[in-house]
Each structure stands twice: as structure tokens, then as C-alpha cells.
Design an enzyme around this catalytic site. Structure first.
Site, PDB file in Angstrom:
ATOM      1  N   SER A 406       0.814  -1.211   0.000  1.00 24.70           N
ATOM      2  CA  SER A 406       0.000   0.000   0.000  1.00 24.70           C
ATOM      3  C   SER A 406       0.852   1.267   0.000  1.00 24.70           C
ATOM      4  O   SER A 406       0.311   2.352  -0.110  1.00 24.70           O
ATOM      5  CB  SER A 406      -0.984  -0.005   1.165  1.00 24.70           C
ATOM      6  N   HIS A 427      -3.083  -2.700  -5.887  1.00 25.01           N
ATOM      7  CA  HIS A 427      -3.382  -2.328  -4.509  1.00 25.01           C
ATOM      8  C   HIS A 427      -4.882  -2.455  -4.241  1.00 25.01           C
ATOM      9  O   HIS A 427      -5.671  -1.614  -4.655  1.00 25.01           O
ATOM     10  CB  HIS A 427      -2.885  -0.896  -4.231  1.00 25.01           C
ATOM     11  N   GLU A 439      -6.171   0.122  -7.068  1.00 21.19           N
ATOM     12  CA  GLU A 439      -5.160   1.023  -7.629  1.00 21.19           C
ATOM     13  C   GLU A 439      -4.177   0.171  -8.420  1.00 21.19           C
ATOM     14  O   GLU A 439      -3.617  -0.796  -7.879  1.00 21.19           O
ATOM     15  CB  GLU A 439      -4.410   1.767  -6.514  1.00 21.19           C
ATOM     16  N   ASN A 477      -3.671   6.568  -0.317  1.00 22.92           N
ATOM     17  CA  ASN A 477      -3.081   6.647   1.017  1.00 22.92           C
ATOM     18  C   ASN A 477      -2.220   7.897   1.189  1.00 22.92           C
ATOM     19  O   ASN A 477      -2.051   8.392   2.296  1.00 22.92           O
ATOM     20  CB  ASN A 477      -2.277   5.383   1.326  1.00 22.92           C
TER      21      ASN A 477
END
Ligand code: 3H9
Length: 698
Positions: A406, A427, A439, A477
Site C-alpha cells: 500500500s 493495490h 489502484e 493513502n
């Protein structure tokens, strides 16, 4: 004469065929064509009935969404529907594929409806920030009653032919070519001497408790206005004569058309479809993927395996020990059993997936023949590099090697292999078989066909896949870290985590940031803070109060205590009083005099941080277009769909005002609040994020 509707006479029946690919949306030309063809049918003295059918894969998918926001051209859809319904001829609709929104409204204007067994109907206008605007709020409740009509309109759900027949929305179901089936049905009706049956002439629906229904729908919508408005429209059907009710519906429809919510929802509709359209992949064929390997059977690995199994792929999951493999097996069993409970798969299917399509192994050799591997092991570069070294040794040539990291550097992971062109980041978001976002992280050496394979896999798994570049945290993130920090700063300066959660929920998020932390596990943020500590800029402000919770073993929901205290069998938690003790102690230590934060200020700061970082992510090329960021936040982070995404929201609020906010906050903390260069440029040039989306699409 438009060619969007073809006209053909079959005996006494005029067949009107809507031909507007891909989904027969009711564009201006279609509406006009319907009017003209109805005239033609009525002028033909040999014609006694009209059959409306759709060409291609659907009857009609609704109004043409691309026309929304433009000046509406006559004839308007309600007039077309009224024209159909008031025809002296017997009108029959034969429905296949979907009949959605205006499509169902056209069908409800016909006097009889027949459908294919696989047909689906629905009124998804609320998903576009609207209510049905061509009579469905008036006609549907006359057919199925107010309560059921409200359920269908406010949920926007699609209904199968069987349920539609039970409810009385369709009169008959018959398998076959829609025209053949429709003609036979119309002939039968003519032979039986069936009368025209305009829904508008049916009795108005009986009243229900309108105010209570309105209040409960409004509450459920978390700030969304269209569903609640739909209750009022159905109320009009009950209380006003048909023509008046139709006018009331029309007024509400146009009022909603002018709202930001409508703009946000339609942005989401098109962006969700645009994320996968990458110009560099236009002529690139993905590799064939039939079997998938998963390394690691924790929550994430088991979720990925579940998603792959549910999409029909065979899965080989590798764990380190037999014990861990057994635990992974029972996790996947749990996920699949939940799918059985929700009616998504049968018990037999569950057994076939678990005992046939899934293989568990403790040896990497089991992966020698798979087409794609997703690694979901511990987030540690050394561990990942070792795993990729081993994959490089056992996997067949052409196998796609994916990491579910991540935040780690995918280039560095790829460098552990002799085939970095086959390495990509996939991801997933936890729980991976539920969350829609994927992702797709493209590293320096990733081959285009490997990227295309990632997108093809995402599509197969039913995900919304977004391309991201390599950086700490990728798109989602990285932005999360920034707006989460803004929340942390507000706590240090005087807000409580509970005030922040409430303000963010009131903005439309399903949960506030501290509730999310409790759900994800406070140990995750703790580990991130420790990881980043050695390289932290001395000017960065990071609260320590959450560390104190963690030091005492309070990691949130999984331990029963975090920012909130969770009692068994109770939904949600109550604020943990210890939190404010820790916060106040830290404020005193730092010499901060706390001040009050209004809900508005909390929302503005939180959103300013999100938009500013999002603009940096676009400016740095980590996300290609603003809409890519919007979809990441929508599908991975609970951003309210009716606001379109942070950058669509920013456009609607106005970029100059947002930049002014950020520059104002920078007076207090010019390290954290550094305005994104892209935001400044857009303001200077009086442009918007949406201009960049349009530029990319051109
Ligand atoms: C309405 O009806 C208002 C009325 O009450 C009152 C009016 C006065 N318009 O999703 P896909 C395009 S509101 C224009 O990839 P699928 C879509 O963009 C409307 N375009 O395929 C895509 O284009 P592209 C109520 C539309 O098989 C292509 O068609 N109706 C429309 O996964 C294929 O779509 C809705 O909200 C449209 N209405 O799903 C239905 N619909 O190829 C919205 C689709 O260029 N549509 N396109 O990317 C859907 O739910 C799905 O598209 C559908 C097909 C289930 C139909």
C-alpha cells in the site's frame, strides 16, 4: 425524419424500433422520432396497435445523460410519454435487457408490457441526483402502490422480470426474440378485444405517513436530497390530479437538475467509466489470465483470493505453514459463506469454489503454472524483495508478478527480479472481495500489456481500477495521510476527535477519520508513524496521543477500545474518555491553548487538506487526471458520491476560495499548508480541474 426509430407494419401492428446504440438512450433525436412514428402509426388506417421494441442489448437505458446540463430541446420526454399513453391505438412495450429511468417511463406509458425473463427494470435517477422526470413518480405508484414505488425510486435498484411481474409492473414474461414475442402478445390482446389501459387513468395511490417516510429517507441518504424529494413527488401522485402531479414532478426534477448534487453524481457516473480508458492501452491486448496465485492468506490475501474465486478464476494460495494455510482456508470459507447468506452464490457453488477452484500450498513451486500472482505479505521491503526473488525463480515466463503493497516502492520490488517489465502494483482495499477500488500501480519498467492485464483483471473482479504512479501511498493513502494529519492538527489545537468525526459524517462520509482508524486498527497508524519518524521533517506536527492508546494495547474495534469503546453486540461505540485526557496532557506539554472549532471550520480544513494534496498528486503525475483522484476517494475512502469526489467538489466550491483558505491556514503552519502549484496555476488562469479532465479526454 430521424432514423433512430424505424417503422414497420406487421399486419395490424406498427413496430417502432428504437435504434440508438449502445443502450438506446432517449436523446433528442429519439424523442423526436417517437413522436413522428406515433403520428405515422395513427395515420395508417390499417394499424390497430403499436409495439415498441429496442434494438441491441437493451430496451431503453433512460434519458440521455449527456444532454443533462444543456438546454433541453423539445419534445421533452414527459410529452413523449403522454403522447404514447393517449394514443387511440393499443400500445405494447416488449422489454429486454434493461429498461431504466426514462426507459421504464416509456414502458409505463404503454398500455401493456411484456418482458424477457432476463429483463431488468428500475428507476436509478437518484443515483444521478435526480428523481424520475417523465411520469414514473405518478404512474408507478398507481400500478404498485405508494410504499413499494417509494422503495424502488429511493433505492434506485434494478428489479428482475419475475419480481416486476409479481408487482404488476410487467403483465407477462416470455422468452424469445422481443419483437416476435411482442407481436404475438399484441395480436393476442387485439383478438381478445383488450381495451387501452392508460395508467394515468388508474386510481391515485392510497396515502401513507408521508412526513415520517420523508424523514426516514432523508436520514438514510446522509445529506442526499433526491431520494427524499421522491417521497414528495409520490405524495403529489396521491394528493393531486394526474396532470397536476406530473407538473409537480417536473418542477422537482428541474430544481434537482440545478443542484451540485446532480453535477457530482453525473461526474461520478462518467468518471467511473473513464478511469479505465487510457490512451496508451488503446491497442494493447492484455495477457490471458485464467489462474491466479496469492501469497499470504491474512485478511487481505484471503479477500483477494475470494474476489478471484467469485469471478471464476482458479486460485492457488501459498502460506508459510500448514497451520497458516488452514487459517486462510477458513477465512475464505467465511467470505464465501457470507456470499451465500447474501444470496450472491448457492451453497453448491460455495463448495465447488472452496473444494475445486481453490488450492492451498506451502511451497512456491505450486505457482509455477499460474498466469498472475498477487503478493499480500507483511509490509516490509526486505520481505517483499525476498518473495519477488522466489517468484522470479518459479513463475513461468509471461506470468504477471503483482504486489499488493500500500505504500512501498514498486520499482525497488521489481528490481528484485530479472523481469521488472512483468512487475506491477495491484493495490486492493480491505475487505478485498467487497471494496470496489483497485489502484493499478505502474512502475518505471512495467510493460503496457502488463498494465492492460491489470485493468482486465480489475474489470473481471468487478472493480473500479485507477492507474497510479509510484510514490509513498500512491494516490489514496498519500492523500489520506494529509487529510488525516489535518484532523490530527485540529485535535492538538482544540477540537475533539468526536467533533471531527461528527462534522465529517455530516459532510456525507459514512464514517469520520477516527472511527475509520478504530475500524482499520490503531496499530496500523502507529506502525506508520514509527516508520516515518526517522525521516520526519522537524517542522511536521504529529500528535502523540494515539500512541498512548496503542501503548496500552488499545487498537480500536478489534480490542474493544480505541477512540471509542465498543460493547459486544452493540453497533458503533461511545467516546473513550481516556482519549481527551491524553489529548489535554499533550496540549499542555506543547503549550497549546485550545480553541473552539465550528463544524464548518472542521469541514473546510479537512477538505482543503484533501484537495491540496490531491492537486499535488495530479501535478506530480501520480494520478493522470483529477477524475482519477475523485474515483479513488469515492470507491476506497467513503467520499460521498453525491459530491462527485474532492476535486469535483473543489470546482463547485470555487478554487479561488479554497486557495485563499489554504493560504490563510499557511499563516499558522507554512510547512503543512504549502499550496499545490497546480491549484495556484488553475486559479491564476481561471480554470478548473474539470477543464483538465476534458483536456485529457479530447
Ligand atoms: C432519466 O432517465 C431521467 C428521466 O427520468 C427523466 C428525463 C426527463 N445516457 O455502463 P456501460 C453509455 S436519467 C447516455 O459501460 P454496461 C455509457 O456512458 C437516466 N449514455 O455498460 C457507456 O458509454 P461509453 C436513468 C449512457 O453494460 C455506454 O453507454 N438511467 C446512458 O455495464 C455503455 O455503458 C440510468 O441512470 C445514458 N442513460 O451498463 C442508466 N447509459 O461506452 C445509466 C449508458 O462511451 N446506465 N450510457 O463509455 C447504466 O446504468 C448502465 O450504463 C447500463 C449498461 C446498465 C445501461
Amino acid at each position: 425524419m430521424t432514423d433512430k426509430i424505424t417503422y414497420e407494419r406487421q399486419g395490424e401492428i406498427a413496430v417502432l424500433r428504437i435504434t440508438n446504440p449502445p443502450v438506446n438512450a432517449l436523446s433528442h433525436a429519439v424523442r423526436q422520432g417517437m413522436m413522428e412514428r406515433m403520428d405515422e402509426a395513427e395515420a395508417d388506417e390499417n394499424v390497430r396497435a403499436v409495439l415498441i421494441v429496442g434494438e441491441g442489448r437493451a430496451f431503453i437505458a433512460g434519458a440521455d445523460i449527456r444532454e443533462f446540463g444543456k438546454t433541453p430541446l423539445e419534445p421533452h420526454l414527459p410529452d413523449v410519454c403522454n403522447r404514447i399513453e393517449s394514443s387511440p391505438l393499443l400500445v405494447v412495450a416488449s422489454m429486454h435487457g434493461v429498461s431504466l429511468g426514462g426507459g421504464l417511463e416509456v414502458a409505463l406509458s404503454a398500455h401493456y408490457r411484456i418482458a424477457q425473463p432476463s429483463a431488468r427494470v428500475g428507476l436509478p435517477e437518484v443515483n444521478l441526483g435526480l428523481i424520475p422526470g417523465a411520469g414514473a413518480t405518478q404512474r408507478l405508484p398507481r400500478v404498485i402502490g405508494a410504499e413499494m414505488a417509494i422503495e424502488i425510486i429511493t433505492s434506485g435498484r434494478q428489479i428482475g422480470a419475475g419480481e416486476a411481474e409479481d408487482l404488476g409492473i410487467v403483465d407477462a414474461i416470455e422468452e424469445g426474440d422481443p419483437e416476435t414475442v411482442g407481436l404475438a402478445y399484441a395480436e393476442r390482446l387485439l383478438a381478445e378485444g383488450a381495451a387501452r389501459r392508460p395508467v394515468s387513468e388508474m386510481p391515485a395511490p392510497a396515502p401513507i405517513d408521508w412526513d415520517a417516510t420523508y424523514a426516514s429517507v432523508l436520514k438514510r441518504g446522509r445529506g442526499q436530497i433526491a431520494p427524499a424529494q421522491a417521497v414528495r413527488a409520490v405524495q403529489a401522485a396521491s394528493e393531486l390530479p394526474f396532470a397536476e402531479g406530473l407538473k409537480a414532478e417536473r418542477q422537482m426534477f428541474w430544481d434537482l437538475m440545478k443542484t451540485d448534487q446532480r453535477q457530482g453524481m453525473i461526474h461520478a457516473f462518467f468518471s467511473e467509466r473513464a478511469v479505465g480508458a487510457l490512451p496508451e492501452l488503446k491497442d494493447v491486448a492484455p495477457r490471458d489470465v485464467k489462474s491466479v496465485g496469492v501469497i499470504g492468506g491474512g485478511t487481505m490475501g484471503a479477500g483477494i483470493a475470494t474476489a478471484a474465486l467469485l469471478s471464476g478464476l482458479s486460485v492457488t494460495l501459498v502460506e508459510m505453514t500448514q497451520e497458516a494455510a488452514d487459517a486462510a482456508h477458513s477465512r475464505i470459507d467465511g467470505n464465501l459463506s457470507a456470499a451465500v447468506k447474501r444470496g450472491k452464490i448457492s451453497r453448491e457453488k460455495h463448495d465447488a469454489l472452496l473444494n475445486g477452484a481453490l488450492t492451498l500450498a506451502t511451497d512456491y513451486d505450486a505457482l509455477s503454472e499460474v498466469d498472475l500472482v498477487v503478493e499480500a505479505v507483511f509490509e516490509d521491503m526486505e520481505v517483499k524483495r525476498e518473495v519477488f526473488g522466489r517468484l522470479d525463480a518459479v513463475c513461468k515466463p509471461g506470468c504477471v508478478l503483482a504486489t499488493n503493497t500500500s505504500y512501498l516502492d514498486v520499482n525497488e520490488i521489481a528490481a528484485a527480479t530479472r523481469r521488472p517489465e512483468d512487475v506491477i502494483g495491484l493495490h486492493f482495499f480491505s475487505p478485498a472481495h467487497v471494496m470496489k477500488l483497485l489502484e493499478i500501480v505502474v512502475a518505471d519498467a512495467t510493460a503496457p500489456e502488463v498494465v492492460a492485464t491489470g485493468f482486465a483483471l480489475g474489470k473481471r473482479l468487478g472493480k473500479v481500477s485507477v492507474r497510479a504512479g509510484v510514490c509513498d501511498g500512491f494516490i489514496g493513502n498519500r492523500i489520506l495521510a494529509t487529510f488525516r494529519a489535518a484532523a490530527d492538527h485540529m485535535v492538538l489545537d482544540g477540537a475533539t476527535p468526536f467533533e471531527i468525526d461528527s462534522a465529517i459524517r455530516n459532510f456525507g462520509f459514512a464514517m469520520g477519520p477516527f472511527e475509520v482508524s478504530d475500524l482499520a486498527g490503531l496499530d496500523i497508524g502507529w506502525a506508520t508513524r514509527k516508520r516515518k519518524a526517522p525521516t520526519l521533517d522537524p517542522r511536521a506536527r504529529v500528535g502523540r496521543y494515539a500512541d498512548r492508546l496503542c501503548e496500552e494495547g488499545n487498537f480500536g474495534q478489534k480490542t474493544g477500545k480505541g477512540f471509542y469503546i465498543y460493547e459486544k453486540d452493540q453497533r458503533g461505540g461511545t467516546p473513550n474518555p481516556q482519549v481527551m485526557e491524553y489529548v489535554e496532557a499533550e496540549r499542555a506539554e506543547r503549550g497549546i491553548t485550545p480553541r473552539d472549532f465550528s463544524e464548518d471550520e472542521i469541514q473546510r480544513r479537512y477538505m482543503a487538506a484533501m484537495v491540496n494534496e490531491a492537486a499535488k498528486v495530479v501535478g506530480d503525475g501520480i494520478a493522470r487526471r483529477p477524475l482519477d483522484v475523485d474515483m479513488v476517494l469515492l470507491f476506497g475512502y467513503g467520499f460521498p458520491r453525491y459530491r462527485g469526489g474532492p476535486l469535483k467538489w473543489a470546482d463547485m466550491v470555487g478554487l479561488p476560495a479554497l486557495l485563499a483558505d489554504i493560504e490563510g491556514y499557511a499563516q499558522e503552519d507554512d510547512f503543512f499548508w504549502q499550496p499545490a502549484p497546480l491549484l495556484k496555476t488553475l486559479v491564476d488562469k481561471e480554470r478548473t480541474f474539470d477543464d483538465l479532465n476534458k483536456e485529457a479526454a479530447a
